[in-house]
Design a protein around this motif. Structure first.
Motif, PDB file in Angstrom:
ATOM      1  N   GLU A   8       0.824  -1.207   0.000  1.00 29.37           N
ATOM      2  CA  GLU A   8       0.000   0.000   0.000  1.00 29.37           C
ATOM      3  C   GLU A   8       0.859   1.258   0.000  1.00 29.37           C
ATOM      4  O   GLU A   8       0.448   2.287  -0.513  1.00 29.37           O
ATOM      5  CB  GLU A   8      -0.940   0.002   1.197  1.00 29.37           C
ATOM      6  N   GLN A   9       2.077   1.209   0.532  1.00 27.33           N
ATOM      7  CA  GLN A   9       2.946   2.384   0.565  1.00 27.33           C
ATOM      8  C   GLN A   9       3.372   2.803  -0.837  1.00 27.33           C
ATOM      9  O   GLN A   9       3.711   3.947  -1.067  1.00 27.33           O
ATOM     10  CB  GLN A   9       4.189   2.097   1.403  1.00 27.33           C
ATOM     11  N   ASP A  14      -5.769   6.663  -4.621  1.00 30.42           N
ATOM     12  CA  ASP A  14      -6.722   6.241  -5.654  1.00 30.42           C
ATOM     13  C   ASP A  14      -6.338   4.905  -6.293  1.00 30.42           C
ATOM     14  O   ASP A  14      -6.959   4.468  -7.253  1.00 30.42           O
ATOM     15  CB  ASP A  14      -6.886   7.316  -6.724  1.00 30.42           C
ATOM     16  N   GLY A  15      -5.272   4.248  -5.783  1.00 24.95           N
ATOM     17  CA  GLY A  15      -4.880   2.928  -6.275  1.00 24.95           C
ATOM     18  C   GLY A  15      -3.850   2.928  -7.383  1.00 24.95           C
ATOM     19  O   GLY A  15      -3.413   1.882  -7.818  1.00 24.95           O
ATOM     20  N   HIS A  16      -3.414   4.102  -7.862  1.00 26.19           N
ATOM     21  CA  HIS A  16      -2.400   4.163  -8.912  1.00 26.19           C
ATOM     22  C   HIS A  16      -1.015   3.938  -8.308  1.00 26.19           C
ATOM     23  O   HIS A  16      -0.730   4.363  -7.199  1.00 26.19           O
ATOM     24  CB  HIS A  16      -2.444   5.515  -9.624  1.00 26.19           C
ATOM     25  N   THR A  17      -0.150   3.285  -9.062  1.00 24.09           N
ATOM     26  CA  THR A  17       1.212   3.014  -8.627  1.00 24.09           C
ATOM     27  C   THR A  17       2.125   4.169  -9.040  1.00 24.09           C
ATOM     28  O   THR A  17       1.992   4.700 -10.128  1.00 24.09           O
ATOM     29  CB  THR A  17       1.719   1.702  -9.257  1.00 24.09           C
ATOM     30  N   ALA A  29      -3.126  -1.307 -14.525  1.00 21.58           N
ATOM     31  CA  ALA A  29      -2.066  -2.301 -14.389  1.00 21.58           C
ATOM     32  C   ALA A  29      -0.831  -1.874 -15.182  1.00 21.58           C
ATOM     33  O   ALA A  29      -0.941  -1.367 -16.289  1.00 21.58           O
ATOM     34  CB  ALA A  29      -2.554  -3.655 -14.892  1.00 21.58           C
ATOM     35  N   SER A  30       0.321  -2.075 -14.600  1.00 22.04           N
ATOM     36  CA  SER A  30       1.573  -1.708 -15.269  1.00 22.04           C
ATOM     37  C   SER A  30       2.501  -2.927 -15.278  1.00 22.04           C
ATOM     38  O   SER A  30       3.464  -2.982 -14.522  1.00 22.04           O
ATOM     39  CB  SER A  30       2.230  -0.527 -14.560  1.00 22.04           C
ATOM     40  N   PRO A  31       2.212  -3.915 -16.136  1.00 21.40           N
ATOM     41  CA  PRO A  31       2.974  -5.173 -16.113  1.00 21.40           C
ATOM     42  C   PRO A  31       4.426  -5.037 -16.539  1.00 21.40           C
ATOM     43  O   PRO A  31       5.222  -5.930 -16.277  1.00 21.40           O
ATOM     44  CB  PRO A  31       2.205  -6.058 -17.098  1.00 21.40           C
ATOM     45  N   THR A  32       4.802  -3.937 -17.164  1.00 18.71           N
ATOM     46  CA  THR A  32       6.189  -3.771 -17.602  1.00 18.71           C
ATOM     47  C   THR A  32       7.040  -3.021 -16.590  1.00 18.71           C
ATOM     48  O   THR A  32       8.238  -2.871 -16.782  1.00 18.71           O
ATOM     49  CB  THR A  32       6.252  -3.042 -18.952  1.00 18.71           C
ATOM     50  N   TRP A  33       6.443  -2.552 -15.514  1.00 18.25           N
ATOM     51  CA  TRP A  33       7.209  -1.872 -14.476  1.00 18.25           C
ATOM     52  C   TRP A  33       7.962  -2.916 -13.646  1.00 18.25           C
ATOM     53  O   TRP A  33       7.585  -4.070 -13.583  1.00 18.25           O
ATOM     54  CB  TRP A  33       6.283  -1.072 -13.569  1.00 18.25           C
ATOM     55  N   THR A  34       9.042  -2.488 -12.997  1.00 19.87           N
ATOM     56  CA  THR A  34       9.854  -3.370 -12.164  1.00 19.87           C
ATOM     57  C   THR A  34       9.538  -3.111 -10.703  1.00 19.87           C
ATOM     58  O   THR A  34       9.363  -1.968 -10.289  1.00 19.87           O
ATOM     59  CB  THR A  34      11.354  -3.090 -12.422  1.00 19.87           C
TER      60      THR A  34
END
Length: 66
Positions: A8-9, A14-17, A29-34
């Motif tokens: 969660e940190q 709003d749930g965005h990374t 969703a950001s499947p290409t992020w590390t």
């Protein structure tokens, strides 16, 4: 194992990374992020930051060293 609190940190209310490197915000969703766990905290890095620091990430260096 990373618990729910550390996950969660790395997210906005709003749930965005958020990228821990440049502050970019992933919408959805950001499947290409590390994802990297540093001192028990989960950190996400966008494509650009991950590519720029891939050797340090693979060498398991904390982002404070880059």
């Amino acid at each position: 194992m990373v618990d729910r609190k550390t996950h969660e940190q790395a997210e906005l209310a709003d749930g965005h990374t958020v990228c821990a490197g440049c502050g970019a915000v992933a919408e959805g969703a950001s499947p290409t992020w590390t994802c990297s766990v540093e001192n028990g905290e989960r950190r996400y890095f966008c494509d650009k930051c991950a590519r720029e620091h891939i050797r340090a990430i693979e060498g398991r260096l904390d982002s404070s060293w880059w």
